[in-house]
Design a protein around this motif. Structure first.
Motif, PDB file in Angstrom:
ATOM      1  N   THR A  34       0.823  -1.221   0.000  1.00 36.43           N
ATOM      2  CA  THR A  34       0.000   0.000   0.000  1.00 36.43           C
ATOM      3  C   THR A  34       0.852   1.263   0.000  1.00 36.43           C
ATOM      4  O   THR A  34       0.424   2.304  -0.510  1.00 36.43           O
TER       5      THR A  34
ATOM      6  N   PRO B  54      -0.879   2.971  -3.522  1.00 39.32           N
ATOM      7  CA  PRO B  54      -2.063   3.142  -2.656  1.00 39.32           C
ATOM      8  C   PRO B  54      -3.302   2.407  -3.145  1.00 39.32           C
ATOM      9  O   PRO B  54      -4.159   2.040  -2.338  1.00 39.32           O
TER      10      PRO B  54
ATOM     11  N   THR C  26      -3.604  -0.519  -3.976  1.00 37.53           N
ATOM     12  CA  THR C  26      -3.682  -1.891  -3.433  1.00 37.53           C
ATOM     13  C   THR C  26      -4.487  -1.949  -2.138  1.00 37.53           C
ATOM     14  O   THR C  26      -4.827  -3.032  -1.666  1.00 37.53           O
ATOM     15  N   ALA C  27      -4.817  -0.772  -1.562  1.00 40.80           N
ATOM     16  CA  ALA C  27      -5.635  -0.766  -0.350  1.00 40.80           C
ATOM     17  C   ALA C  27      -7.024  -1.351  -0.587  1.00 40.80           C
ATOM     18  O   ALA C  27      -7.719  -1.715   0.362  1.00 40.80           O
TER      19      ALA C  27
ATOM     20  N   PRO D 155      -2.272   2.747   4.041  1.00 43.84           N
ATOM     21  CA  PRO D 155      -3.138   3.729   3.362  1.00 43.84           C
ATOM     22  C   PRO D 155      -3.255   5.044   4.112  1.00 43.84           C
ATOM     23  O   PRO D 155      -3.309   6.116   3.490  1.00 43.84           O
TER      24      PRO D 155
END
Length: 396
Positions: free
Chosen positions: A105, A109, A111-112, A142
């Motif tokens: 993340t 980001p 991938t959050a 995140p």
């Protein structure tokens, strides 16, 4: 789900105990959670690959997500399905989540979005308290990126983080409640199984007692009455013709068989106290016995519930053996109350050899009854026969 499928599920749960026990919310849903995790992970990887990031960061983030999926297959799935406490591999999987997802993340980001699949999985595996602590760690990436990009004072970032944490708490409460309901349901099913088995045993015993009572009534109304009539006719014939050896032998044989039949009726009839105490029932039994029988009561009598039926049946069977096999002239019944209640039935008959004890069906039946209520049963055959049953008062 159509009505036919609903009806099939209801039949599985209500008609088949094995299917009902298997109706475990988590166990039945594990394949769906696997599929959900796979779809969210594939979507997250696709979104990461399409994100406008430097190629190195994209590749590193995707690599971490792939490693995370391998960790789930190798460790997480087994820990999720395990019923052991603690779950095997749960700590290793938690470390893998922190070490792989949080850096992913930070690198990308987007991938959050994987938290959508990880949050239910975490709460199912770790419970509400530990699961929430782990979710705070997974949110750290995140949150850090959001604060870095928008500034620490950005109200939007604060609102988003607060909303995400609130959703996480609600999910924890929901999954925790489902888990408690599922455990309570399984407990009730197990209790229902035990109650059903107990009712089946009570029903079987009631059926056996009813059949024994029917046989006793039929024997009394037919064979016993027939022997009584034969005895009366032989006595009348002997009175008319005078003493006759053959008539005397026939009358004696009829009387003996009548006594055996009455003993069989007494043994088959269900033992009933008829509202009286055990002492009164034993006194009545000794009074009606064919031979002189004394009743001795030691200690202070007290109610023994189901044990009273066992002791009454043992006395009944023991006296029947005295009449049929011992050749005794008298018998003695002793009931002693103390820390345990002890019953002995003794006679002055011929006794028996030690090897004959286990061959008698009646003796085996008495032993089984006494041992079933946690008591001990002994028989001695020297200087007459003594049958002894001792039951702890706690068994009542």
């Amino acid at each position: 789900m159509d009505s036919g499928r609903v009806g099939e599920c209801e039949r599985d749960v209500t008609g088949d105990p094995a299917a009902a026990r298997a109706e475990n919310v988590w166990q039945r849903s594990y394949p769906f959670w696997d599929g959900y995790f796979a779809m969210v992970l594939v979507g997250t990887v696709a979104a990461t690959a399409a994100d406008d990031l430097p190629p190195g960061r994209r590749a590193a983030a995707i690599g971490l997500l792939v490693l995370l999926s391998l960790a789930y297959v190798a460790v997480g799935r087994k820990a999720l399905r395990s019923q052991e406490v603690p779950r095997p591999g749960c700590r290793l999987y938690a470390a893998a989540l922190i070490c792989m997802f949080v850096p992913a993340t930070l690198l990308a980001p987007v991938t959050a979005t994987g938290l959508a699949a990880l949050a239910p999985q975490v709460y199912m595996m770790y419970g509400s308290a530990r699961g929430f602590a782990l979710m705070l760690a997974l949110f750290s990436g995140p949150v850090a990126m959001g604060l870095a990009e928008s500034g620490a004072g950005s109200p939007i970032t604060v609102v988003v983080v607060a909303a995400a944490l609130a959703c996480s708490v609600l999910l924890a409460v929901f999954i925790g409640r489902l888990g408690r309901q599922n455990r309570e349901r399984l407990r009730l099913i197990e209790e229902l199984d035990r109650t059903r088995d107990e009712l089946a045993e009570v029903s079987r015993e009631a059926g056996v007692l009813a059949e024994r009572e029917r046989l006793a009534r039929d024997i009394h109304d037919t064979i016993a009455q027939g022997f009584t009539s034969i005895t009366m006719l032989l006595q009348a014939a002997e009175a008319e013709t005078g003493p006759n050896r053959h008539l005397e032998l026939a009358a004696r044989s009829a009387r003996e068989n009548l006594a055996e039949t009455r003993g069989l009726v007494a043994a088959l009839a269900p033992p009933a106290l008829d509202g009286n105490s055990l002492v009164e029932a034993l006194r009545r039994m000794a009074r009606d016995f064919d031979l002189p029988a004394d009743l001795i009561v030691e200690g202070e009598p007290r109610p023994l519930d189901a044990v009273e039926i066992v002791l009454l049946r043992v006395t009944q069977e023991a006296l029947a053996n005295v009449r049929k096999h011992s050749g005794a002239e008298k018998a003695r019944v002793t009931l002693s109350y103390g820390d345990a209640v002890r019953l002995t039935v003794a006679d002055d008959g011929r006794g028996f050899a030690p090897g004959e004890v286990e061959r008698g069906f009646g003796l085996r039946g008495m032993r089984g009854r006494v041992e079933q209520v946690g008591g001990t049963f002994t028989v001695t055959g020297e200087d007459g026969t003594t049958v002894a049953a001792e039951v702890p008062c706690s068994a009542s």
